[in-house]
Scaffold this motif. Structure first.
Motif, PDB file in Angstrom:
ATOM      1  N   LEU A 124       0.840  -1.207   0.000  1.00 15.06           N
ATOM      2  CA  LEU A 124       0.000   0.000   0.000  1.00 15.06           C
ATOM      3  C   LEU A 124       0.875   1.258   0.000  1.00 15.06           C
ATOM      4  N   PRO A 125       0.565   2.219  -0.861  1.00 12.30           N
ATOM      5  CA  PRO A 125       1.411   3.418  -0.988  1.00 12.30           C
ATOM      6  C   PRO A 125       1.725   4.139   0.326  1.00 12.30           C
ATOM      7  N   PRO A 126       0.751   4.343   1.242  1.00 10.22           N
ATOM      8  CA  PRO A 126       1.109   5.055   2.483  1.00 10.22           C
ATOM      9  C   PRO A 126       2.209   4.354   3.281  1.00 10.22           C
ATOM     10  N   LEU A 127       2.201   3.021   3.254  1.00 11.82           N
ATOM     11  CA  LEU A 127       3.235   2.293   3.987  1.00 11.82           C
ATOM     12  C   LEU A 127       4.564   2.334   3.242  1.00 11.82           C
ATOM     13  N   ARG A 128       4.489   2.164   1.928  1.00 14.96           N
ATOM     14  CA  ARG A 128       5.720   2.210   1.123  1.00 14.96           C
ATOM     15  C   ARG A 128       6.408   3.558   1.296  1.00 14.96           C
ATOM     16  N   GLU A 129       5.621   4.626   1.279  1.00  9.67           N
ATOM     17  CA  GLU A 129       6.198   5.966   1.425  1.00  9.67           C
ATOM     18  C   GLU A 129       6.751   6.184   2.828  1.00  9.67           C
ATOM     19  N   SER A 130       6.070   5.636   3.824  1.00  7.91           N
ATOM     20  CA  SER A 130       6.501   5.863   5.201  1.00  7.91           C
ATOM     21  C   SER A 130       7.785   5.107   5.538  1.00  7.91           C
ATOM     22  N   LEU A 131       8.133   4.099   4.729  1.00  7.32           N
ATOM     23  CA  LEU A 131       9.348   3.314   4.969  1.00  7.32           C
ATOM     24  C   LEU A 131      10.468   3.689   4.008  1.00  7.32           C
ATOM     25  N   TRP A 147      -4.265   7.069  13.269  1.00  8.00           N
ATOM     26  CA  TRP A 147      -2.819   7.140  13.078  1.00  8.00           C
ATOM     27  C   TRP A 147      -2.386   6.253  11.923  1.00  8.00           C
ATOM     28  N   LEU A 148      -1.126   6.348  11.567  1.00 11.56           N
ATOM     29  CA  LEU A 148      -0.514   5.464  10.571  1.00 11.56           C
ATOM     30  C   LEU A 148       0.706   4.841  11.209  1.00 11.56           C
ATOM     31  N   TYR A 149       0.733   3.514  11.177  1.00  8.77           N
ATOM     32  CA  TYR A 149       1.848   2.830  11.812  1.00  8.77           C
ATOM     33  C   TYR A 149       2.069   1.501  11.121  1.00  8.77           C
ATOM     34  N   THR A 150       3.282   1.098  11.099  1.00  2.00           N
ATOM     35  CA  THR A 150       3.595  -0.240  10.597  1.00  2.00           C
ATOM     36  C   THR A 150       4.730  -0.833  11.400  1.00  2.00           C
ATOM     37  N   TRP A 151       4.544  -2.055  11.821  1.00  4.66           N
ATOM     38  CA  TRP A 151       5.677  -2.835  12.316  1.00  4.66           C
ATOM     39  C   TRP A 151       6.303  -3.466  11.084  1.00  4.66           C
ATOM     40  N   ALA A 152       7.538  -3.137  10.853  1.00  3.16           N
ATOM     41  CA  ALA A 152       8.193  -3.536   9.607  1.00  3.16           C
ATOM     42  C   ALA A 152       9.543  -4.177   9.911  1.00  3.16           C
ATOM     43  N   LYS A 196      -9.766   2.015   4.627  1.00  3.18           N
ATOM     44  CA  LYS A 196     -10.073   3.444   4.498  1.00  3.18           C
ATOM     45  C   LYS A 196      -9.305   4.272   5.522  1.00  3.18           C
ATOM     46  N   ALA A 197      -9.144   3.726   6.725  1.00  2.54           N
ATOM     47  CA  ALA A 197      -8.425   4.468   7.766  1.00  2.54           C
ATOM     48  C   ALA A 197      -6.968   4.661   7.387  1.00  2.54           C
ATOM     49  N   ILE A 198      -6.351   3.618   6.840  1.00  5.02           N
ATOM     50  CA  ILE A 198      -4.948   3.726   6.418  1.00  5.02           C
ATOM     51  C   ILE A 198      -4.821   4.741   5.288  1.00  5.02           C
ATOM     52  N   ALA A 199      -5.762   4.698   4.346  1.00  3.02           N
ATOM     53  CA  ALA A 199      -5.709   5.623   3.215  1.00  3.02           C
ATOM     54  C   ALA A 199      -5.927   7.075   3.661  1.00  3.02           C
ATOM     55  N   ALA A 200      -6.729   7.277   4.712  1.00  2.00           N
ATOM     56  CA  ALA A 200      -7.057   8.641   5.157  1.00  2.00           C
ATOM     57  C   ALA A 200      -5.995   9.247   6.063  1.00  2.00           C
ATOM     58  N   ALA A 201      -5.117   8.410   6.607  1.00  2.00           N
ATOM     59  CA  ALA A 201      -4.103   8.923   7.534  1.00  2.00           C
ATOM     60  C   ALA A 201      -3.160   9.885   6.820  1.00  2.00           C
ATOM     61  N   ASP A 202      -2.884  11.013   7.445  1.00  2.00           N
ATOM     62  CA  ASP A 202      -2.046  12.046   6.826  1.00  2.00           C
ATOM     63  C   ASP A 202      -0.935  12.448   7.791  1.00  2.00           C
ATOM     64  N   PRO A 203       0.233  11.807   7.703  1.00  2.00           N
ATOM     65  CA  PRO A 203       1.321  12.107   8.641  1.00  2.00           C
ATOM     66  C   PRO A 203       1.880  13.525   8.509  1.00  2.00           C
ATOM     67  N   VAL A 204       1.652  14.180   7.391  1.00  2.00           N
ATOM     68  CA  VAL A 204       2.201  15.526   7.191  1.00  2.00           C
ATOM     69  C   VAL A 204       1.286  16.595   7.792  1.00  2.00           C
ATOM     70  N   ASN A 205      -0.016  16.396   7.668  1.00  2.00           N
ATOM     71  CA  ASN A 205      -0.987  17.367   8.194  1.00  2.00           C
ATOM     72  C   ASN A 205      -2.050  16.650   9.032  1.00  2.00           C
TER      73      ASN A 205
END
Length: 455
Positions: free
Chosen positions: A136-143, A317-322, A387-396
């Motif tokens: 998923l893009p939000p996780l790929r970007e966050s890592l 929130w957005l979080y991943t154990w990776a 939907k929650a993962i997609a809506a999470a916005d770590p920047v704002n």
């Protein structure tokens, strides 16, 4: 940037250079197979948090990964606060005791900047069966770090949402809004409190730790208009918005929350929800898999709605154990084989078939949310989670610009110490040993020291 800040940056770069030199001396080059090593039938040391999905992984590894590859995996499994300390110590020293460890989107930016991690791009691009494009893009970007390189692969991804007992609500004549506010949740908690003998209205983390009580509390702060720092690094822990949110959180858990709240974290609240000791639980979406697992006494009884809001459109929130690979590891090829297996579609299918589809470490792959077997078991929470993962916005994440990314944390290295110390003050307020004003006055002073280094 202040002189103090510049000096520390030089120190970090010098440390990274020393680490790189040590790695070269040891004959360990970067990821991607260009001189990287493979023990071929050897052993890996993996350090990971003791969440249920990881414990399942530990059980399945020998009979599957080791049987297929000949690579033995020695696991060290610790509670969250303990595992963070141990990983930080081992990776910052590049001791090489652990080849792979569970890190998160919080650690990746500065672990990568300090040269403590193998970049994984080459491994991922050459491993067609892994299918990096499915992450998923939000996780790929966050890592992905500031240098544009990928430094970890998600085992599971999560946001946060509200879980509630549908049967209890029906019996009490209560209705959960499709998108509740925190004000509504507090009212529902009061009405559900005592619905059954020993049942409390809500479970919220109160355990000290920046990854424990601070995570849900900060999402409440964000949506109530507060922030840890302004965009110009002015600390705002004693501001009215931060105080209002913290007082609300402390009052809610003290009045309608679980017994021993100041010592309750994710694991304790999961147990309380599973054992029918609470009518609601606000926490990680990853908890749903355990609640809906085969044999769970509350399977099919839980409803799932988005994280409560007040002033923001969303607040999860957005979080991943990776899986992160230590730069000093001399077994990088074998380490990738383990990471590739543990984060693969194949592993999700293995868990689905042997443990149950609700237990799949989801939240990381788009294909998971098209898998009919998974959806048949997780229909209650899959769509809300995605939907929650997609809506999470770590920047704002809040109502004002922030100086660093992060929803439930501030994305700076110092937050580990700052968040932990502030969490101790908040936990003491939850325990009734001090007021919220006293806790935040001390917390503001701690934050001011950090802010001085960034202004």
């Amino acid at each position: 940037m202040t002189t103090k800040r510049r000096n520390r940056g030089l120190h970090l770069r010098a440390g990274a250079a020393a680490v790189a030199l040590a790695a070269l001396t040891a004959g360990c080059s970067g990821a991607g197979g260009s001189g990287s090593t493979s023990s071929g039938g050897g052993a890996l040391n993996v350090l990971m948090v003791n969440n249920p999905q990881m414990v399942e992984l530990q059980k399945l590894t020998s009979a599957h990964f080791t049987k297929e590859t000949g690579i033995k995996v020695n696991f060290t499994v610790l509670p969250e606060n303990d595992v963070r300390d141990k990983i930080s110590q081992d990776f910052s020293n590049q001791a090489g005791q652990y080849d792979v460890a569970t890190i998160s989107n919080y650690e990746v930016p500065f672990y990568a900047k300090n040269g403590w991690l193998h970049a994984l791009d080459d491994y991922a691009s050459k491993d067609s069966s892994f299918d990096q494009g499915d992450i998923l893009p939000p996780l790929r970007e966050s890592l992905t770090a500031a240098d544009g390189k990928l430094y970890a692969e998600p085992f599971y991804g999560e946001s946060s949402f509200l879980m509630y007992r549908k049967d209890i609500f029906e019996a009490k004549g209560l209705k959960m809004p499709d998108k509740p506010t925190w004000t509504q949740v507090a009212d529902l908690a009061a009405k559900a409190d005592g619905a059954q003998k020993g049942m409390k209205g809500i479970c919220l983390r109160g355990l000290p730790g920046w990854g424990e009580v601070i995570a849900p509390l900060t999402t409440v702060v964000n949506t109530m208009g507060g922030t840890w720092f302004t965009k110009d690094w002015e600390p705002r822990l004693d501001a009215p918005e931060f105080k209002k949110a913290t007082q609300f959180y402390v009052d809610l858990v003290r009045q309608h929350g679980q017994s021993g709240a100041a010592q309750s974290g994710y694991a304790e609240c999961l147990n309380n929800m599973t054992q029918g000791k609470t009518a609601m639980w606000y926490d990680a979406t990853a908890g749903a898999g355990s609640l809906e697992a085969s044999g769970s006494p509350v399977k099919g009884k839980i409803g799932y709605v988005p994280a409560p809001v007040e002033k923001t459109a969303s607040s999860g929130w957005l979080y991943t154990w990776a899986w992160g690979m230590q730069k000093a590891s001399t077994k990088s090829d074998d380490a990738w084989k383990f990471i590739s297996w543990a984060s693969s579609k194949k592993y999700e299918e293995l868990v689905g078939e042997q443990v149950g589809w609700a237990n799949v470490p989801a939240g990381k792959r788009a294909s998971t949310y098209r898998n009919t077997d998974y959806l048949a078991e997780s229909a209650a929470f899959a769509e809300v989670t995605e939907k929650a993962i997609a809506a999470a916005d770590p920047v704002n994440p809040g109502t004002q610009p922030r100086p660093a990314p992060g929803i439930q944390f501030v994305g700076i290295p110092e937050f580990t110490d700052l968040g932990t110390k502030v969490s101790q003050e908040i936990s003491a307020a939850i325990a009734g040993r001090q007021t919220v004003d006293e806790a935040l006055k001390k917390s503001q002073a701690l934050a001011e020291k950090i802010a001085e280094e960034y202004r």
